[in-house]
Design a protein around this motif. Structure first.
Motif, PDB file in Angstrom:
ATOM      1  N   UNK A 115       9.716  13.693  27.032  1.00  0.00           N
ATOM      2  CA  UNK A 115       8.749  14.151  26.015  1.00  0.00           C
ATOM      3  C   UNK A 115       8.828  13.303  24.805  1.00  0.00           C
ATOM      4  N   UNK A 116       7.571  13.275  24.117  1.00  0.00           N
ATOM      5  CA  UNK A 116       7.239  12.206  23.374  1.00  0.00           C
ATOM      6  C   UNK A 116       7.426  13.019  21.780  1.00  0.00           C
ATOM      7  N   UNK A 117       8.062  12.272  21.021  1.00  0.00           N
ATOM      8  CA  UNK A 117       8.328  12.643  19.798  1.00  0.00           C
ATOM      9  C   UNK A 117       7.917  11.600  18.619  1.00  0.00           C
ATOM     10  N   UNK A 118       7.366  12.097  17.669  1.00  0.00           N
ATOM     11  CA  UNK A 118       7.212  11.348  16.503  1.00  0.00           C
ATOM     12  C   UNK A 118       8.216  11.320  15.444  1.00  0.00           C
ATOM     13  N   UNK A 119       8.861  10.458  15.112  1.00  0.00           N
ATOM     14  CA  UNK A 119      10.003  10.462  13.893  1.00  0.00           C
ATOM     15  C   UNK A 119       9.744   9.656  12.916  1.00  0.00           C
TER      16      UNK A 119
END
Length: 88
Positions: free
Chosen positions: A35-39
């Motif tokens: 899954x893609x997360x933006x941190x």
């Protein structure tokens, strides 16, 4: 806003967007399905996150199959870690 909600909002499947806000980076997390997360970039300064980066280097080297930084841990563990970092 709870960290889980913030992270869920950043998933590309929900937003359908590939834009990354200034001061953030994309990571892919998950043991099977990624899954893609933006941190926030600031997470890179924390030893707990640096440990994950070392694990990623050991597992993938500099070749990340998703095209971005891939973190080899469960989504739950990642969400727990980022929750702690957001309170630090």
């Amino acid at each position: 806003m709870a960290i889980r909600q913030m992270l869920r909002r950043s998933l590309s499947n929900e937003r359908g967007s590939t834009e990354v806000p200034k001061g953030h980076l994309v990571v892919y997390v998950g043991e099977n399905e990624k899954k893609r997360f933006v941190i926030p970039l600031s997470y890179l300064n924390y030893p707990l996150f640096q440990d994950l980066l070392c694990q990623a280097e050991e597992e993938f080297g500099f070749h990340h199959p998703m095209g971005g930084l891939t973190i080899p841990c469960s989504e739950d563990r990642f969400v727990d870690l980022t929750s702690r970092l957001s309170r630090a």
